[in-house]
Design a protein around this motif. Structure first.
Motif, PDB file in Angstrom:
ATOM      1  N   VAL A 179      18.437-116.407  58.912  1.00 21.88           N
ATOM      2  CA  VAL A 179      17.131-115.869  59.078  1.00 21.88           C
ATOM      3  C   VAL A 179      16.839-115.589  60.357  1.00 21.88           C
ATOM      4  O   VAL A 179      16.507-116.704  61.283  1.00 21.88           O
ATOM      5  N   ALA A 180      16.967-114.082  60.618  1.00 23.56           N
ATOM      6  CA  ALA A 180      16.772-113.869  61.845  1.00 23.56           C
ATOM      7  C   ALA A 180      15.430-113.953  62.533  1.00 23.56           C
ATOM      8  O   ALA A 180      15.266-113.883  63.843  1.00 23.56           O
ATOM      9  N   GLY A 181      14.349-113.971  62.047  1.00 23.31           N
ATOM     10  CA  GLY A 181      13.058-113.509  62.667  1.00 23.31           C
ATOM     11  C   GLY A 181      13.116-112.138  63.045  1.00 23.31           C
ATOM     12  O   GLY A 181      13.507-111.354  62.255  1.00 23.31           O
ATOM     13  N   ASP A 182      12.656-112.062  64.271  1.00 21.78           N
ATOM     14  CA  ASP A 182      12.559-110.704  65.056  1.00 21.78           C
ATOM     15  C   ASP A 182      13.705-110.405  65.981  1.00 21.78           C
ATOM     16  O   ASP A 182      13.551-109.563  66.853  1.00 21.78           O
ATOM     17  N   ALA A 183      14.664-111.304  65.891  1.00 21.58           N
ATOM     18  CA  ALA A 183      15.836-111.435  66.910  1.00 21.58           C
ATOM     19  C   ALA A 183      16.483-109.998  66.602  1.00 21.58           C
ATOM     20  O   ALA A 183      17.246-109.307  67.374  1.00 21.58           O
ATOM     21  N   LEU A 184      16.763-109.712  65.436  1.00 23.95           N
ATOM     22  CA  LEU A 184      17.526-108.420  64.577  1.00 23.95           C
ATOM     23  C   LEU A 184      16.526-107.873  63.649  1.00 23.95           C
ATOM     24  O   LEU A 184      15.509-108.353  63.036  1.00 23.95           O
ATOM     25  N   VAL A 185      16.580-106.585  63.567  1.00 22.27           N
ATOM     26  CA  VAL A 185      15.736-105.744  62.611  1.00 22.27           C
ATOM     27  C   VAL A 185      16.928-104.782  61.845  1.00 22.27           C
ATOM     28  O   VAL A 185      17.977-104.646  62.290  1.00 22.27           O
ATOM     29  N   LYS A 186      16.670-104.499  60.781  1.00 24.30           N
ATOM     30  CA  LYS A 186      17.434-103.700  59.914  1.00 24.30           C
ATOM     31  C   LYS A 186      16.878-102.492  59.706  1.00 24.30           C
ATOM     32  O   LYS A 186      15.605-102.131  59.266  1.00 24.30           O
ATOM     33  N   VAL A 187      17.661-101.419  59.843  1.00 24.35           N
ATOM     34  CA  VAL A 187      17.184-100.071  59.903  1.00 24.35           C
ATOM     35  C   VAL A 187      18.345 -99.292  59.158  1.00 24.35           C
ATOM     36  O   VAL A 187      19.476 -99.153  59.648  1.00 24.35           O
ATOM     37  N   ASN A 188      18.085 -98.696  57.954  1.00 23.69           N
ATOM     38  CA  ASN A 188      19.233 -97.802  57.273  1.00 23.69           C
ATOM     39  C   ASN A 188      20.383 -98.625  57.069  1.00 23.69           C
ATOM     40  O   ASN A 188      21.584 -98.283  57.362  1.00 23.69           O
ATOM     41  N   ASN A 189      20.273 -99.855  56.580  1.00 29.57           N
ATOM     42  CA  ASN A 189      21.507-100.638  56.629  1.00 29.57           C
ATOM     43  C   ASN A 189      22.227-100.944  57.640  1.00 29.57           C
ATOM     44  O   ASN A 189      23.312-101.402  57.730  1.00 29.57           O
ATOM     45  N   GLN A 190      21.509-100.980  58.802  1.00 24.39           N
ATOM     46  CA  GLN A 190      22.275-101.105  60.152  1.00 24.39           C
ATOM     47  C   GLN A 190      21.389-102.078  60.773  1.00 24.39           C
ATOM     48  O   GLN A 190      20.191-102.018  61.084  1.00 24.39           O
ATOM     49  N   LEU A 191      22.089-103.215  61.442  1.00 24.15           N
ATOM     50  CA  LEU A 191      21.508-104.310  62.166  1.00 24.15           C
ATOM     51  C   LEU A 191      21.362-103.839  63.601  1.00 24.15           C
ATOM     52  O   LEU A 191      22.265-103.223  64.536  1.00 24.15           O
ATOM     53  N   LEU A 192      20.107-103.884  64.138  1.00 27.84           N
ATOM     54  CA  LEU A 192      19.723-103.413  65.352  1.00 27.84           C
ATOM     55  C   LEU A 192      18.801-104.423  66.295  1.00 27.84           C
ATOM     56  O   LEU A 192      18.481-105.676  65.644  1.00 27.84           O
ATOM     57  N   GLY A 193      19.037-104.542  67.546  1.00 28.37           N
ATOM     58  CA  GLY A 193      18.281-105.453  68.147  1.00 28.37           C
ATOM     59  C   GLY A 193      16.867-105.465  68.043  1.00 28.37           C
ATOM     60  O   GLY A 193      16.406-104.734  67.419  1.00 28.37           O
ATOM     61  N   PRO A 194      16.173-106.448  68.743  1.00 29.34           N
ATOM     62  CA  PRO A 194      14.744-106.502  68.488  1.00 29.34           C
ATOM     63  C   PRO A 194      14.127-105.175  68.986  1.00 29.34           C
ATOM     64  O   PRO A 194      14.700-104.597  69.850  1.00 29.34           O
ATOM     65  N   VAL A 195      12.709-105.025  68.417  1.00 30.55           N
ATOM     66  CA  VAL A 195      12.090-103.947  68.991  1.00 30.55           C
ATOM     67  C   VAL A 195      11.701-103.985  70.345  1.00 30.55           C
ATOM     68  O   VAL A 195      11.045-105.058  70.818  1.00 30.55           O
ATOM     69  N   LYS A 196      12.072-103.075  71.224  1.00 28.31           N
ATOM     70  CA  LYS A 196      11.940-103.093  72.766  1.00 28.31           C
ATOM     71  C   LYS A 196      10.348-103.251  73.022  1.00 28.31           C
ATOM     72  O   LYS A 196       9.962-103.968  73.977  1.00 28.31           O
ATOM     73  N   GLN A 197       9.419-102.411  72.384  1.00 28.64           N
ATOM     74  CA  GLN A 197       8.116-102.379  72.737  1.00 28.64           C
ATOM     75  C   GLN A 197       7.360-103.705  72.241  1.00 28.64           C
ATOM     76  O   GLN A 197       6.273-103.966  73.146  1.00 28.64           O
ATOM     77  N   THR A 198       7.921-104.503  71.494  1.00 25.45           N
ATOM     78  CA  THR A 198       7.113-105.864  71.441  1.00 25.45           C
ATOM     79  C   THR A 198       8.066-107.096  71.932  1.00 25.45           C
ATOM     80  O   THR A 198       7.703-108.213  71.482  1.00 25.45           O
ATOM     81  N   THR A 199       9.043-107.001  72.441  1.00 25.82           N
ATOM     82  CA  THR A 199       9.979-107.819  73.002  1.00 25.82           C
ATOM     83  C   THR A 199       9.742-108.050  74.687  1.00 25.82           C
ATOM     84  O   THR A 199       9.752-106.988  75.362  1.00 25.82           O
ATOM     85  N   LEU A 200       9.473-109.473  74.839  1.00 28.27           N
ATOM     86  CA  LEU A 200       8.684-109.620  76.297  1.00 28.27           C
ATOM     87  C   LEU A 200       9.993-109.493  77.403  1.00 28.27           C
ATOM     88  O   LEU A 200       9.923-109.209  78.435  1.00 28.27           O
ATOM     89  N   ASP A 201      11.248-109.858  76.888  1.00 26.77           N
ATOM     90  CA  ASP A 201      12.276-110.045  77.924  1.00 26.77           C
ATOM     91  C   ASP A 201      13.639-109.537  77.164  1.00 26.77           C
ATOM     92  O   ASP A 201      14.448-110.545  76.425  1.00 26.77           O
ATOM     93  N   MET A 202      13.721-108.256  77.154  1.00 28.47           N
ATOM     94  CA  MET A 202      14.840-107.609  76.215  1.00 28.47           C
ATOM     95  C   MET A 202      16.256-108.088  76.618  1.00 28.47           C
ATOM     96  O   MET A 202      17.258-108.498  75.733  1.00 28.47           O
ATOM     97  N   ASP A 203      16.631-108.284  77.897  1.00 34.67           N
ATOM     98  CA  ASP A 203      17.944-108.943  78.282  1.00 34.67           C
ATOM     99  C   ASP A 203      18.258-110.247  77.667  1.00 34.67           C
ATOM    100  O   ASP A 203      19.344-110.443  77.110  1.00 34.67           O
ATOM    101  N   THR A 204      17.172-111.020  78.003  1.00 37.96           N
ATOM    102  CA  THR A 204      17.506-112.230  77.320  1.00 37.96           C
ATOM    103  C   THR A 204      17.613-112.215  75.834  1.00 37.96           C
ATOM    104  O   THR A 204      18.241-113.171  75.092  1.00 37.96           O
TER     105      THR A 204
END
Length: 245
Positions: A179-204
């Motif tokens: 259960v990833a929470g918002d650590a990952l998002v799924k788009v078109n059956n592809q896993l992507l990193g968290p949404v940049k605009q709502t992520t406080l520290d993207m590198d972390t």
């Protein structure tokens, strides 16, 4: 959506700025109790109860809510559940997000005192009201990295900061479900990193994904995007290698 025996994703639809958004809390249960991971936005108690009823889980079996982090669309209906069940629910969260969830500090991403006049004026009236009156709930139990909760064959806490200071993900050992929470998002059956605009520290946040490589995962539940079936490691490796975020 059924993920495995005793694991269901509850699809909550909301209208936001003219678009339909689907949130994906997770319901886990057995013959003794049930547990909810995240709770949508405020006012979705009835939708969640109806979804629980459809899979034969009475609302009075709900004994715990785990909040993956402090955002409004995750704390959401937790206060309503407490009211519905006379406060007989244990609320779990990570220490670093506790003061925000409890209302001692304003939610970082929706703190109107940090917004410009232009940003405030652009917000719809109902959104501004929600930002000024966010849900809050007392956290009864604090969670830490690698802690295992003794429910449903074991739920392991994975501390995945970045999207928020106290963001956590959860590994359901019995079903090999992340259960990833918002650590990952799924788009078109592809896993992507968290949404940049709502992520406080993207590198972390990206570096936190490395922890998932240590687990045998067959299914990933993304709060935004829903269920991904299969081995997520190739996707996570690409994210870590900056091939796509």
């Amino acid at each position: 959506m059924k993920v495995a025996s005793g694991v269901e994703v509850i699809e909550l639809k909301i209208e936001a700025l003219g678009n339909e958004i689907v949130l994906n809390p997770t319901l886990v249960w057995d013959e003794k109790m049930s547990l909810l991971i995240d709770t949508g936005i405020p006012g979705q108690l009835t939708q969640i109860k109806e979804s629980m009823a459809k899979v034969g889980v009475p609302v009075d079996t709900l004994k715990a809510i785990i909040l993956t982090h402090q955002d409004i669309d995750h704390i959401g209906s937790a206060p309503q559940f407490l009211g519905e069940l006379n406060n007989q629910i244990t609320i779990y969260a990570h220490e670093d997000d506790k003061p925000y969830i409890e209302g001692d500090l304003p939610l970082i991403k929706t703190d109107t005192s940090r917004m410009s006049k232009e940003e405030l004026e652009s917000l719809p009236k109902e959104v501004k009201h929600l930002y000024n009156n966010p849900p809050k709930v007392k956290v009864n139990r604090l969670l830490e990295d690698k802690q295992e909760l003794p429910y449903f064959g074991g739920i392991e806490v994975i501390y995945t900061p970045g999207h928020s200071p106290g963001h956590i993900s959860l590994y359901l050992k019995q079903t090999k479900t992340l259960v990833a929470g918002d650590a990952l998002v799924k788009v078109n059956n592809q896993l992507l990193g968290p949404v940049k605009q709502t992520t406080l520290d993207m590198d972390t946040a990206i570096e936190s994904l490395r922890k998932f490589l240590n687990y045998e995962i067959e299914t990933v539940i993304c709060y935004h995007g829903g269920v991904f079936i299969g081995d997520p490691k190739p996707h996570i490796s690409k994210i870590l290698n900056k091939q796509f975020i």
